[in-house]
Every structure is written in C-alpha cells, then in structure tokens.
Enzyme design. Structure first.
Site, mmCIF file in Angstrom:
data_model
loop_
_atom_site.group_PDB
_atom_site.id
_atom_site.type_symbol
_atom_site.label_atom_id
_atom_site.label_comp_id
_atom_site.label_asym_id
_atom_site.label_seq_id
_atom_site.Cartn_x
_atom_site.Cartn_y
_atom_site.Cartn_z
ATOM 1 N N GLU A 1 7.390 -0.249 -5.362
ATOM 2 C CA GLU A 1 7.166 -0.806 -4.026
ATOM 3 C C GLU A 1 6.253 -2.026 -4.117
ATOM 4 O OE1 GLU A 1 6.351 2.344 -1.101
ATOM 5 O OE2 GLU A 1 5.075 0.937 -0.018
ATOM 6 N N ASP B 1 4.159 -4.310 -1.263
ATOM 7 C CA ASP B 1 3.840 -4.221 0.173
ATOM 8 C C ASP B 1 3.023 -5.353 0.741
ATOM 9 O OD1 ASP B 1 4.725 -1.602 0.437
ATOM 10 O OD2 ASP B 1 2.791 -0.757 -0.096
ATOM 11 N N GLU C 1 1.171 -5.426 4.497
ATOM 12 C CA GLU C 1 0.978 -4.716 5.757
ATOM 13 C C GLU C 1 -0.051 -5.483 6.569
ATOM 14 O OE1 GLU C 1 1.885 -0.044 5.471
ATOM 15 O OE2 GLU C 1 0.022 -0.608 4.515
ATOM 16 N N HIS D 1 -2.987 -6.404 4.174
ATOM 17 C CA HIS D 1 -3.176 -5.372 3.158
ATOM 18 C C HIS D 1 -2.003 -5.483 2.184
ATOM 19 C CE1 HIS D 1 -3.997 -1.017 2.105
ATOM 20 N NE2 HIS D 1 -2.710 -1.064 1.839
ATOM 21 N N THR D 2 -2.274 -5.497 0.880
ATOM 22 C CA THR D 2 -1.183 -5.571 -0.102
ATOM 23 C C THR D 2 -1.319 -4.408 -1.087
ATOM 24 O OG1 THR D 2 -2.433 -6.946 -1.669
ATOM 25 C CG2 THR D 2 -1.142 -8.107 -0.002
ATOM 26 N N ASN D 3 -0.181 -4.013 -1.652
ATOM 27 C CA ASN D 3 -0.211 -2.953 -2.657
ATOM 28 C C ASN D 3 1.020 -3.106 -3.556
ATOM 29 O OD1 ASN D 3 -1.133 -0.683 -4.017
ATOM 30 N ND2 ASN D 3 -0.869 0.732 -2.303
ATOM 31 N N ARG E 1 -3.300 0.347 -5.663
ATOM 32 C CA ARG E 1 -3.650 -0.989 -6.151
ATOM 33 C C ARG E 1 -3.786 -1.944 -4.975
ATOM 34 N NH1 ARG E 1 0.857 -0.217 -10.294
ATOM 35 N NH2 ARG E 1 -0.250 0.321 -12.203
ATOM 36 N N GLU E 2 -4.621 -1.513 -4.008
ATOM 37 C CA GLU E 2 -4.741 -2.282 -2.781
ATOM 38 C C GLU E 2 -5.634 -3.509 -2.942
ATOM 39 O OE1 GLU E 2 -5.582 0.938 -3.133
ATOM 40 O OE2 GLU E 2 -4.199 2.080 -1.857
ATOM 41 N N TRP F 1 -6.023 5.011 11.269
ATOM 42 C CA TRP F 1 -6.708 4.365 10.138
ATOM 43 C C TRP F 1 -6.744 2.836 10.157
ATOM 44 C CZ3 TRP F 1 -3.842 1.046 7.087
ATOM 45 C CH2 TRP F 1 -2.448 1.165 7.171
ATOM 46 N N ARG G 1 -14.337 4.484 -6.700
ATOM 47 C CA ARG G 1 -13.059 5.147 -6.507
ATOM 48 C C ARG G 1 -12.434 5.597 -7.826
ATOM 49 N NH1 ARG G 1 -8.253 1.836 -3.712
ATOM 50 N NH2 ARG G 1 -6.602 3.372 -4.052
#
Ligand SMILES: *[C@@H]1O[C@H](CO)[C@@H](O)[C@H](O)[C@H]1NC(C)=O
Ligand SMILES: *[C@@H]1O[C@H](CO)[C@@H](O)[C@H](O)[C@H]1NC(C)=O
Length: 289
Positions: free
Chosen positions: A106, A108, A110, A123-125, A134-135, A200, A278
């Site tokens: 994927e 992304d 967003e 927001h990317t991943n 992997r944001e 969120w 994290r």
C-alpha cells in the site's frame, strides 16, 4: 475565386484536425468514467462534466469512495484534488494504491481535516507485504481547500516518491538489500474515499465532526497515470523495446533533493524514523541506513 490550389484552406483544416485530436487525447487522459468505478456511498460519489470532475461527499449516514478499473504494477500517477473546505475537522480524504489480502502492499496519502483556518495534515504511509508503521506527516504550504493541487506518486522498482505540485515531500527507497520490505511484486489499484474518522483524525480525536456542516465534499480532476497496467498476469510495460517509460528509472535530481529537504525542514511534523519511543528494540533498518 477558383484559387483552390492555395494551400491555406488545407492548412487550416489540418490544423483544426490536429487541435481537435489533441483535445480528444487530453480529455481522454483524464476521464473518470473511463478510469474509475464508484465503489460505495449510495449516490454520494458523482462523476460530472462528461468525466472531467469527480466529487466525493460525506454526511452522517455515510461517506463515499471510488476505485480504479485498472491494476498497476509501477507508475507515475497524478491527480488534482481540492479538499473539503471550511470546518472539515474529523473528516479524512484518503487517496492510495493498494493490493489485496493480508500481505498487501500500500502507498497512502491521507488528508486529515481541521477547523476552519487550522491546517490540514497530509499523512503518508508505505506498506510492504502487510507491514506498515512507516508514517510521515506534513503540513502544506498552501490552503488545500482553496484550489486544486496536484498530488503524485512515482512508484518504480527503486523508489517511491510522493510529490505535491511537483515538489517531492517523501522518498521511500528500495532497501531490500538490508531487509526492508518494498512493494514491487503485487499489482495495486487506486482507491479514494471520504469518511468520518473523528475518533482520531483531528488533534488525535479531540475535535469531532460538526454534522451541521454536512455534506462535506472533496473534488478530483486531471487524473493521469503513466503506468504499467497489469492484466491477466502480464504488464503493459513488459516489452523490453519500450523506451517511453523513462519514469521507470527516474530518481530525485539535486534540485529535487533540495526541495525535499526544504519540505522536511519546514513542513514535516511527524517522522516514524525519529520516533525511538515507538521502536524500543531499535529503529527500522531504513531509518539508520
Ligand atoms: C489542526 O490544528 C491544530 C491547531 O493548529 C494543529 O495542532 C493540528 O495539527 C491540525 N491538524 C490536525 C489534523 O489535527
Ligand atoms: C509502451 O509504453 C506505453 C506507455 O506506458 C504504452 O502505452 C504502450 O502500449 C507500450 N508499448 C508496448 C509495445 O508495450
């Protein structure tokens, strides 16, 4: 006058034919009827203006979405997007490439809405074989609700480059050599949706969607895919004699690297690679490479 041997009328006809055919090519390159299916939303997603424009909307009962007819394995894919204006807090406009199944790949984009005047977050991943985390998140250097802006993904065997109006904001390199999963074996479809994520999306869920502002609407135009279409197990790019796919080997030149640095220094607000809390067992290998 019988001077029909003059070349002028002939030239005029040829020129108008040329203009007409260019126009047909340009419009067929961005026809939402041709490239996409509305996938959900019970009439809330609409293709308008003979296929030039697509709108998604969200109200309390439902959001909406669309997906590409084609699957792609690598591509340089652009779309112009004008996001939900005004108070868009709690809404998310997602635009992404994805394959199917538990070990899916994927890529992304967003867009997380906000109160009027407060900044959207982009927001990317990237997921490789089912693994994401992997944001990277960014503010934009313009108001993405005032006009259309171009959001692009370059996805080739060596790099994934996310760009906004031609400015690269993120590069994800193929580092399989050091054990990083990279999307390169599964064809992906393009998906987009507008939905409610007020648990969120805005300030971590503190700001809720104001349904008195519904319906919320985002608009799309000028989709363009310079891409390898996957169909019945074969790629449209597999012909080795095809030199028209320069993007398959494209990478960031030094000017683009400067721009990327400018975005990272000024607009990046979250990077998983610097979030050591994290990853108590150590940052992912691509972060220390
Ligand atoms: C919304 O605005 C607030 C206040 O400026 C900001 O902290 C936040 O990052 C913005 N974006 C989102 C999606 O919460
Ligand atoms: C070459 O690539 C272009 C652009 O992707 C594609 O339209 C065309 O069909 C390809 N030609 C061959 C022979 O594969």
């Amino acid at each position: 006058m019988a001077t029909s041997s003059s070349p002028l009328p002939f030239l005029l006809i040829m020129m108008s034919l040329l203009i007409i055919s260019c126009w047909v090519l340009a419009t067929s390159a961005s026809n939402f009827y041709q490239d996409f299916d509305i996938s959900w939303g019970d009439g809330r997603a609409k293709i308008l203006n003979n296929g030039d424009l697509l709108t998604l909307s969200l109200d309390k009962p439902s959001g909406s979405g669309f997906q590409s007819k084609n699957e792609y394995l690598f591509g340089k894919i652009d779309v112009q997007l004008k996001l939900v204006p005004g108070n868009s807090a709690g809404t998310v406009t997602a635009y992404y490439l994805s394959s199917q199944g538990p070990t899916h790949d994927e890529i992304d984009f967003e867009f997380l809405g906000n109160l009027s005047g407060d900044p959207y977050i982009l927001h990317t991943n990237v997921f490789g074989q089912g693994k994401g985390n992997r944001e990277q998140q960014f503010y934009l250097w313009f108001d993405p609700t005032a006009n259309f802006h171009t959001y692009s993904v370059l996805w080739n065997p060596k790099h994934i480059i996310f760009s906004v109006d031609g400015t690269p904001i993120r590069e994800f390199k193929n580092l399989e050599s050091i054990g990083v999963r990279y999307p390169k074996d599964q064809p992906m479809r393009i998906y987009s949706s507008l939905w409610n994520a007020d648990d969120w999306a805005t300030r971590g869920g503190l700001v809720k969607t104001d349904w008195t502002q519904a319906p919320f609407t985002a608009s799309y135009r000028n989709f363009n895919a310079n891409a390898c279409i996957w169909s019945s197990g074969a790629s449209s790019c597999s012909s080795s004699s095809n030199n028209s796919n320069a993007w398959l080997a494209e990478e960031l030149d030094s000017t683009s690297q400067q721009k990327l640095k400018w975005v990272r220094n000024n607009y990046m607000i979250y990077n998983y690679c610097t979030d050591s809390k994290r990853f108590p067992q150590g940052l992912p290998p691509e972060c220390v490479a």
